[in-house]
Design a protein around this motif. Structure first.
Motif, PDB file in Angstrom:
ATOM      1  N   UNK A  19     -28.070 -19.513  -1.659  1.00  0.00           N
ATOM      2  CA  UNK A  19     -27.938 -20.175  -2.965  1.00  0.00           C
ATOM      3  C   UNK A  19     -26.699 -21.060  -3.015  1.00  0.00           C
ATOM      4  N   UNK A  20     -25.587 -20.592  -2.468  1.00  0.00           N
ATOM      5  CA  UNK A  20     -24.346 -21.366  -2.519  1.00  0.00           C
ATOM      6  C   UNK A  20     -24.458 -22.690  -1.769  1.00  0.00           C
ATOM      7  N   UNK A  21     -25.362 -22.771  -0.801  1.00  0.00           N
ATOM      8  CA  UNK A  21     -25.496 -23.988   0.002  1.00  0.00           C
ATOM      9  C   UNK A  21     -26.662 -24.870  -0.451  1.00  0.00           C
ATOM     10  N   UNK A  22     -27.366 -24.440  -1.491  1.00  0.00           N
ATOM     11  CA  UNK A  22     -28.528 -25.194  -1.963  1.00  0.00           C
ATOM     12  C   UNK A  22     -28.138 -26.248  -2.990  1.00  0.00           C
ATOM     13  N   UNK A  23     -28.883 -27.341  -3.052  1.00  0.00           N
ATOM     14  CA  UNK A  23     -28.649 -28.325  -4.116  1.00  0.00           C
ATOM     15  C   UNK A  23     -29.111 -27.771  -5.463  1.00  0.00           C
ATOM     16  N   UNK A  53     -33.306 -26.600   6.553  1.00  0.00           N
ATOM     17  CA  UNK A  53     -34.218 -25.650   5.916  1.00  0.00           C
ATOM     18  C   UNK A  53     -34.267 -24.349   6.728  1.00  0.00           C
ATOM     19  N   UNK A  54     -33.142 -23.627   6.793  1.00  0.00           N
ATOM     20  CA  UNK A  54     -33.115 -22.384   7.567  1.00  0.00           C
ATOM     21  C   UNK A  54     -33.987 -21.300   6.943  1.00  0.00           C
ATOM     22  N   UNK A  55     -34.542 -20.467   7.802  1.00  0.00           N
ATOM     23  CA  UNK A  55     -35.349 -19.327   7.362  1.00  0.00           C
ATOM     24  C   UNK A  55     -34.743 -18.070   7.983  1.00  0.00           C
ATOM     25  N   UNK A 104     -34.431 -21.518   1.971  1.00  0.00           N
ATOM     26  CA  UNK A 104     -34.036 -22.498   0.967  1.00  0.00           C
ATOM     27  C   UNK A 104     -33.340 -23.658   1.649  1.00  0.00           C
ATOM     28  N   UNK A 105     -33.235 -24.770   0.964  1.00  0.00           N
ATOM     29  CA  UNK A 105     -32.587 -25.954   1.523  1.00  0.00           C
ATOM     30  C   UNK A 105     -31.088 -25.704   1.662  1.00  0.00           C
TER      31      UNK A 105
END
Length: 264
Positions: free
Chosen positions: A53-57, A135-137, A83-84
């Protein structure tokens, strides 16, 4: 397990709201119970979600899924979190793996390394893949009730480096771009020989190095490596229409691992 995921997401509502992040949770029906300490698993999932979440737009979505999968030693439950990642490190799988495996592949201890150690202590696996840039999983796989604890305790993580020793000649003959594409093709070939994405495969095209990271019992580590090297040794490789004489060098090492605890 599904209730735990929902509780974890609910406990992070303030973080989600601060960035207007939404999340979607999906799960297969009639899944088996997990043989693991729920508090440790929740702690890892919380840390992974916080990192994502901290790295998402702002205004984007976290995808969370639960599925039953096959492990080498039995059945398992896979928690997938994605997440992106708009940070610079989100473009490079090697960066994630250095954090995940710590000093084992040249990185330093990190929160991802601690998460991996915690999951290993429960007989599980933590992997990361980068199917698309940024887009890491993250995938957490945990053994189900009934999976052999003896088989779990024997699992170790191994790193198998495959070096193309004549990469300089290939670069000179075919050019840098075609040579890098060729290394990526071999990476995909190796990926088909292991249990991707539970087993991780990455490459450094500029150096002509492909690395496979996999979990197996110590007694079978060489058999996995041997299967890969034999297939590579008998395969006919081409760049364009030209057959290429590829010379490989192999190196197998054991990565650091945690002391296994007992699941609840």
């Amino acid at each position: 397990m599904l209730d735990m995921l929902r509780q974890t997401c609910s406990s992070m509502d303030l973080l989600f709201l601060s960035k207007r992040i939404t999340y979607h949770v999906s799960a297969a029906s009639d899944m088996s119970s997990v043989f693991a300490d729920p508090e440790k698993i929740q702690s890892v999932v919380t840390e992974l979600l916080r990192r994502i979440v901290k790295r998402m737009p702002h205004g984007s979505m976290v995808n969370i899924s639960l599925n039953e999968v096959s492990m080498r030693n039995g059945r398992g439950i896979e928690i997938s979190l994605s997440g992106v990642d708009e940070s610079e490190s989100g473009k490079n799988l090697t960066t994630f793996l250095q954090e995940l495996f710590g000093e084992g592949i040249g990185g330093s201890s990190s929160s991802l390394f601690a998460c991996r150690e915690s999951i290993i202590s429960q007989g599980g696996q933590l992997s990361v893949d980068l199917p698309k840039p940024q887009q890491p999983v993250f995938k957490v796989v945990l053994p189900t009730v009934g999976t052999s604890s003896l088989a779990i305790s024997e699992q170790r993580t191994f790193k198998y480096d495959i070096s193309i020793t004549n990469i300089a000649n290939l670069r000179k003959r075919f050019g840098i771009k075609k040579s890098c594409v060729f290394v990526s093709q071999i990476e995909n070939y190796v990926r088909a020989l292991v249990r991707h994405p539970i087993d991780i495969v990455m490459s450094v095209p500029a150096r002509g190095v492909i690395t496979a990271i996999y979990d197996t019992s110590e007694g079978t580590a060489n058999s996995v490596a041997s299967r890969i090297s034999k297939r590579l040794g008998t395969e006919e490789f081409r760049i364009g229409k030209k057959i290429v004489d590829v010379k490989f060098k192999y190196h197998l090492t054991s990565l650091p691992h945690a002391v296994l605890g007992k699941g609840k």
